[in-house]
Design a protein around this motif. Structure first.
Motif, PDB file in Angstrom:
ATOM      1  N   PRO A 216      86.496  40.497  30.559  1.00 38.09           N
ATOM      2  CA  PRO A 216      87.420  40.021  31.592  1.00 38.09           C
ATOM      3  C   PRO A 216      86.836  38.967  32.528  1.00 38.09           C
ATOM      4  CG  PRO A 216      86.691  42.261  32.060  1.00 38.09           C
ATOM      5  CD  PRO A 216      86.236  41.938  30.666  1.00 38.09           C
ATOM      6  N   VAL A 217      85.522  38.962  32.733  1.00 39.12           N
ATOM      7  CA  VAL A 217      84.941  37.924  33.599  1.00 39.12           C
ATOM      8  C   VAL A 217      85.160  36.551  32.969  1.00 39.12           C
ATOM      9  CG1 VAL A 217      82.844  37.038  34.679  1.00 39.12           C
ATOM     10  CG2 VAL A 217      83.252  39.509  34.598  1.00 39.12           C
ATOM     11  N   ASP A 218      84.935  36.447  31.675  1.00 39.67           N
ATOM     12  CA  ASP A 218      85.169  35.168  30.996  1.00 39.67           C
ATOM     13  C   ASP A 218      86.659  34.823  30.984  1.00 39.67           C
ATOM     14  OD1 ASP A 218      82.476  35.186  30.588  1.00 39.67           O
ATOM     15  OD2 ASP A 218      82.559  34.986  28.405  1.00 39.67           O
ATOM     16  N   ARG A 219      87.513  35.824  30.771  1.00 42.17           N
ATOM     17  CA  ARG A 219      88.959  35.562  30.826  1.00 42.17           C
ATOM     18  C   ARG A 219      89.349  35.021  32.190  1.00 42.17           C
ATOM     19  NH1 ARG A 219      91.227  41.043  30.171  1.00 42.17           N
ATOM     20  NH2 ARG A 219      93.063  40.015  31.047  1.00 42.17           N
ATOM     21  N   PHE A 220      88.817  35.613  33.246  1.00 38.72           N
ATOM     22  CA  PHE A 220      89.127  35.169  34.603  1.00 38.72           C
ATOM     23  C   PHE A 220      88.693  33.723  34.803  1.00 38.72           C
ATOM     24  CE2 PHE A 220      87.643  34.410  38.928  1.00 38.72           C
ATOM     25  CZ  PHE A 220      88.760  34.751  39.680  1.00 38.72           C
ATOM     26  N   TRP A 221      87.479  33.405  34.381  1.00 37.03           N
ATOM     27  CA  TRP A 221      86.978  32.054  34.626  1.00 37.03           C
ATOM     28  C   TRP A 221      87.648  31.017  33.722  1.00 37.03           C
ATOM     29  CZ3 TRP A 221      85.384  30.211  38.762  1.00 37.03           C
ATOM     30  CH2 TRP A 221      84.670  30.988  39.663  1.00 37.03           C
ATOM     31  N   ARG A 222      87.998  31.392  32.513  1.00 39.12           N
ATOM     32  CA  ARG A 222      88.704  30.445  31.652  1.00 39.12           C
ATOM     33  C   ARG A 222      90.060  30.079  32.268  1.00 39.12           C
ATOM     34  NH1 ARG A 222      87.839  32.898  27.415  1.00 39.12           N
ATOM     35  NH2 ARG A 222      86.228  31.617  26.456  1.00 39.12           N
ATOM     36  N   ALA A 223      90.776  31.084  32.774  1.00 43.15           N
ATOM     37  CA  ALA A 223      92.069  30.816  33.407  1.00 43.15           C
ATOM     38  C   ALA A 223      91.901  30.013  34.683  1.00 43.15           C
ATOM     39  CB  ALA A 223      92.783  32.137  33.703  1.00 43.15           C
ATOM     40  N   THR A 224      90.896  30.344  35.491  1.00 44.71           N
ATOM     41  CA  THR A 224      90.681  29.642  36.754  1.00 44.71           C
ATOM     42  C   THR A 224      90.281  28.197  36.518  1.00 44.71           C
ATOM     43  OG1 THR A 224      90.008  31.707  37.833  1.00 44.71           O
ATOM     44  CG2 THR A 224      89.358  29.643  38.897  1.00 44.71           C
ATOM     45  N   LEU A 225      89.349  27.962  35.612  1.00 37.55           N
ATOM     46  CA  LEU A 225      88.902  26.598  35.330  1.00 37.55           C
ATOM     47  C   LEU A 225      90.041  25.752  34.777  1.00 37.55           C
ATOM     48  CD1 LEU A 225      85.432  27.485  33.794  1.00 37.55           C
ATOM     49  CD2 LEU A 225      85.792  26.181  35.908  1.00 37.55           C
ATOM     50  N   THR A 226      90.890  26.346  33.925  1.00 40.22           N
ATOM     51  CA  THR A 226      92.018  25.604  33.365  1.00 40.22           C
ATOM     52  C   THR A 226      93.004  25.222  34.462  1.00 40.22           C
ATOM     53  OG1 THR A 226      91.777  26.730  31.232  1.00 40.22           O
ATOM     54  CG2 THR A 226      93.908  25.695  31.707  1.00 40.22           C
ATOM     55  N   ALA A 241      87.485  17.109  32.854  1.00 38.83           N
ATOM     56  CA  ALA A 241      86.748  17.336  31.610  1.00 38.83           C
ATOM     57  C   ALA A 241      85.494  18.163  31.862  1.00 38.83           C
ATOM     58  CB  ALA A 241      86.382  16.002  30.963  1.00 38.83           C
ATOM     59  N   ASP A 242      84.872  17.992  33.038  1.00 41.27           N
ATOM     60  CA  ASP A 242      83.681  18.779  33.363  1.00 41.27           C
ATOM     61  C   ASP A 242      84.037  20.259  33.494  1.00 41.27           C
ATOM     62  OD1 ASP A 242      82.084  16.521  33.417  1.00 41.27           O
ATOM     63  OD2 ASP A 242      82.352  16.205  35.563  1.00 41.27           O
ATOM     64  N   LEU A 243      85.170  20.549  34.131  1.00 42.97           N
ATOM     65  CA  LEU A 243      85.589  21.938  34.272  1.00 42.97           C
ATOM     66  C   LEU A 243      85.891  22.549  32.910  1.00 42.97           C
ATOM     67  CD1 LEU A 243      85.931  20.821  37.243  1.00 42.97           C
ATOM     68  CD2 LEU A 243      87.776  22.487  37.483  1.00 42.97           C
ATOM     69  N   MET A 244      86.581  21.789  32.054  1.00 44.17           N
ATOM     70  CA  MET A 244      86.917  22.322  30.735  1.00 44.17           C
ATOM     71  C   MET A 244      85.681  22.448  29.835  1.00 44.17           C
ATOM     72  SD  MET A 244      89.895  23.156  31.225  1.00 44.17           S
ATOM     73  CE  MET A 244      90.114  23.842  29.578  1.00 44.17           C
ATOM     74  N   ALA A 245      84.676  21.604  30.073  1.00 43.61           N
ATOM     75  CA  ALA A 245      83.431  21.731  29.308  1.00 43.61           C
ATOM     76  C   ALA A 245      82.728  23.047  29.642  1.00 43.61           C
ATOM     77  CB  ALA A 245      82.514  20.553  29.595  1.00 43.61           C
ATOM     78  N   LEU A 246      82.772  23.441  30.917  1.00 44.37           N
ATOM     79  CA  LEU A 246      82.198  24.742  31.272  1.00 44.37           C
ATOM     80  C   LEU A 246      83.021  25.870  30.666  1.00 44.37           C
ATOM     81  CD1 LEU A 246      80.097  26.422  32.733  1.00 44.37           C
ATOM     82  CD2 LEU A 246      81.516  26.307  34.792  1.00 44.37           C
ATOM     83  N   ALA A 247      84.346  25.728  30.666  1.00 38.05           N
ATOM     84  CA  ALA A 247      85.191  26.737  30.030  1.00 38.05           C
ATOM     85  C   ALA A 247      84.828  26.879  28.550  1.00 38.05           C
ATOM     86  CB  ALA A 247      86.665  26.374  30.194  1.00 38.05           C
TER      87      ALA A 247
END
Length: 270
Positions: A216-226, A241-247
């Motif tokens: 869930p931590v990764d799910r949270f950050w993927r949604a937040t970064l997107t 693009a930098d935010l999506m690269a971290l995602a």
């Protein structure tokens, strides 16, 4: 995020900053809230069990989000009552017969003093620029002998040795500070603040999260970064693009880092 990134008097975030930045897309926001519940609920429930929430308690869940803790409290207090509040109540369904859902702004909407045996708020005050004025209001709503429980996040990303992670999280935190009013260091002040308000028997329960380990931590950050990448694009910035690269790095098995620490504190009103 230090004091230099707090909103200045020349750039005060709008009062509905959170809704405009994070909550305007229903599906994405529900995914974020559901991930937050999966992350935080075990820690929240453990703390509520430590204070021995009673079957007849009067409780309020402020900023109830998608409602998981409100549902837990309604089941825990079958002879009591629950008031679940939020600015956006669309996800607060099926809470139970002893629950009331109320659209409520804790900055301006009041409850009578001593209304509740438990006042609980999670991941809300960190996003309110008026948090220091709101906290004494919440304290007044707690009945003598009752409990105030607050949970908010603290960031340590500025100390990361991973340059990309440090840079992108700096963008995230600065964006939230400027557009919402978020302060991801404020929770460190809570033990002193609750003590100054007369609360005793303080229980401090921090939980450090890990990003890059899946779940869930990764799910949270993927949604937040997107969501934030879309906001940055709409507002004319060129770092989406930098935010999506971290995602994308969340799927890299060689990437793992410390995420936020959730500071949970409970205090009893004398």
């Amino acid at each position: 995020m230090g004091d230099s990134t707090r909103p200045s008097s020349e750039s005060i975030p709008p009062r509905d900053g959170y809704r405009r930045v994070l909550a305007q897309q229903e599906k994405a926001e529900l995914e974020r809230l559901s991930a937050l519940e999966a992350i935080a609920d075990p820690h929240t429930i453990a703390l509520l069990e430590r204070i021995e929430v009673g079957a007849d308690w009067r409780c309020t869940e402020l900023g109830a989000g998608a409602g998981s803790i409100a549902r837990w409290l309604a089941r825990r207090c079958p002879a009591g009552r629950l008031v679940a509040t939020d600015l956006d109540t669309r996800f607060l369904v099926d809470l139970g017969a002893n629950a009331e859902v109320r659209q409520h702004d804790m900055r301006t909407d009041d409850f009578p003093a001593g209304s509740f045996d438990l006042v609980h708020v999670r991941s809300v005050l960190e996003h309110l620029p008026e948090r220091d004025e709101v906290l004494p209001r919440l304290a007044e709503w707690v009945a003598p002998g009752g409990w105030l429980v607050i949970e908010d996040a603290v960031s340590t990303s500025a100390a990361s040795p991973d340059a990309q992670y440090r840079r992108v999280m700096g963008v995230v935190e600065d964006t939230l500070s400027r557009t919402v009013g978020t302060d991801l260091q404020w929770a460190r002040t809570l033990p002193q603040a609750l003590s100054a308000l007369g609360f005793t028997d303080l229980m401090l329960a921090p939980a450090t999260l890990v990003i890059g380990a899946g779940g869930p931590v990764d799910r949270f950050w993927r949604a937040t970064l997107t969501q934030l990448a879309e906001l940055r694009t709409r507002t004319g910035h060129h770092d989406a693009a930098d935010l999506m690269a971290l995602a994308a790095r969340l799927d890299d098995p060689s990437f793992v880092e410390l995420s936020y620490t959730i500071i949970a504190i409970a205090g009893r009103r004398a």
